[in-house]
Every structure is written in structure tokens, then in C-alpha cells.
Design a protein around this motif. Structure first.
Motif, PDB file in Angstrom:
ATOM      1  N   ILE A  34      34.515   4.268 -22.980  1.00  0.00           N
ATOM      2  CA  ILE A  34      34.324   3.051 -22.177  1.00  0.00           C
ATOM      3  C   ILE A  34      35.453   2.926 -21.156  1.00  0.00           C
ATOM      4  N   ARG A  35      36.684   3.140 -21.569  1.00  0.00           N
ATOM      5  CA  ARG A  35      37.818   3.070 -20.636  1.00  0.00           C
ATOM      6  C   ARG A  35      37.691   4.109 -19.523  1.00  0.00           C
ATOM      7  N   ALA A  36      37.160   5.288 -19.834  1.00  0.00           N
ATOM      8  CA  ALA A  36      36.967   6.333 -18.830  1.00  0.00           C
ATOM      9  C   ALA A  36      35.878   5.936 -17.837  1.00  0.00           C
ATOM     10  N   PHE A  37      34.903   5.133 -18.279  1.00  0.00           N
ATOM     11  CA  PHE A  37      33.779   4.715 -17.433  1.00  0.00           C
ATOM     12  C   PHE A  37      34.109   3.507 -16.557  1.00  0.00           C
ATOM     13  N   LEU A  38      35.089   2.702 -16.927  1.00  0.00           N
ATOM     14  CA  LEU A  38      35.395   1.467 -16.206  1.00  0.00           C
ATOM     15  C   LEU A  38      35.666   1.658 -14.713  1.00  0.00           C
ATOM     16  N   PRO A  39      36.407   2.667 -14.262  1.00  0.00           N
ATOM     17  CA  PRO A  39      36.595   2.837 -12.818  1.00  0.00           C
ATOM     18  C   PRO A  39      35.273   3.054 -12.066  1.00  0.00           C
ATOM     19  N   THR A  40      34.364   3.786 -12.658  1.00  0.00           N
ATOM     20  CA  THR A  40      33.046   3.999 -12.045  1.00  0.00           C
ATOM     21  C   THR A  40      32.283   2.682 -11.963  1.00  0.00           C
ATOM     22  N   LEU A  41      32.317   1.908 -13.029  1.00  0.00           N
ATOM     23  CA  LEU A  41      31.634   0.620 -13.060  1.00  0.00           C
ATOM     24  C   LEU A  41      32.214  -0.336 -12.017  1.00  0.00           C
ATOM     25  N   GLU A  42      33.515  -0.369 -11.888  1.00  0.00           N
ATOM     26  CA  GLU A  42      34.161  -1.262 -10.912  1.00  0.00           C
ATOM     27  C   GLU A  42      33.762  -0.917  -9.487  1.00  0.00           C
ATOM     28  N   ARG A  43      33.546   0.368  -9.183  1.00  0.00           N
ATOM     29  CA  ARG A  43      33.077   0.755  -7.851  1.00  0.00           C
ATOM     30  C   ARG A  43      31.633   0.339  -7.613  1.00  0.00           C
ATOM     31  N   MET A  44      30.828   0.292  -8.676  1.00  0.00           N
ATOM     32  CA  MET A  44      29.412  -0.042  -8.561  1.00  0.00           C
ATOM     33  C   MET A  44      29.179  -1.545  -8.386  1.00  0.00           C
ATOM     34  N   VAL A  45      29.995  -2.366  -9.056  1.00  0.00           N
ATOM     35  CA  VAL A  45      29.805  -3.821  -9.056  1.00  0.00           C
ATOM     36  C   VAL A  45      30.578  -4.401  -7.871  1.00  0.00           C
ATOM     37  N   GLN A  46      29.846  -4.929  -6.899  1.00  0.00           N
ATOM     38  CA  GLN A  46      30.475  -5.493  -5.713  1.00  0.00           C
ATOM     39  C   GLN A  46      30.940  -6.932  -5.918  1.00  0.00           C
ATOM     40  N   ARG A  47      30.223  -7.689  -6.758  1.00  0.00           N
ATOM     41  CA  ARG A  47      30.593  -9.071  -7.026  1.00  0.00           C
ATOM     42  C   ARG A  47      30.047  -9.452  -8.397  1.00  0.00           C
ATOM     43  N   GLY A  48      30.631 -10.424  -8.988  1.00  0.00           N
ATOM     44  CA  GLY A  48      30.207 -10.874 -10.307  1.00  0.00           C
ATOM     45  C   GLY A  48      31.413 -11.031 -11.222  1.00  0.00           C
ATOM     46  N   LEU A  49      31.124 -11.274 -12.479  1.00  0.00           N
ATOM     47  CA  LEU A  49      32.203 -11.488 -13.436  1.00  0.00           C
ATOM     48  C   LEU A  49      32.461 -10.220 -14.213  1.00  0.00           C
TER      49      LEU A  49
END
Length: 49
Positions: A34-49
Motif C-alpha cells: 500500500i505504501r508503495a502504491f500511494l505515490p501513484t494514487l496521489e498522482r491520479m487523484v486531482q481533488r478530494g479527501l
């Protein structure tokens, strides 16, 4: 119901359907993956919580 990035209420009620419905994503895996995936997720999510 929930609040979006711009403090607008989003709802899934049938009479108030829209294209901007709230979503919840749950990920179940090891903490390391999950920690390895977080940078990818942060690039995908433009706005939100």
C-alpha cells in the motif's frame, strides 16, 4: 452523502442523481504494498479527501 473537494454535498439519492457521486475506494493488502502504491494514487487523484 458526502462532501466533495469544494464543500458541495454529493448524494446518491435517486431524485438527485448526478455525475459527481461520492465514491469510496478500499484497498486490502500488506502495508508495504500500500505504501508503495500511494505515490501513484496521489498522482491520479486531482481533488478530494
Amino acid at each position: 452523502m458526502g462532501f466533495g473537494a469544494h464543500s458541495r454535498i454529493h448524494t446518491a439519492k435517486i431524485l438527485q442523481l448526478c455525475e459527481d457521486l461520492p465514491i469510496c475506494i478500499e484497498i486490502v493488502d500488506t502495508e508495504e504494498k500500500i505504501r508503495a502504491f500511494l505515490p501513484t494514487l496521489e498522482r491520479m487523484v486531482q481533488r478530494g479527501l
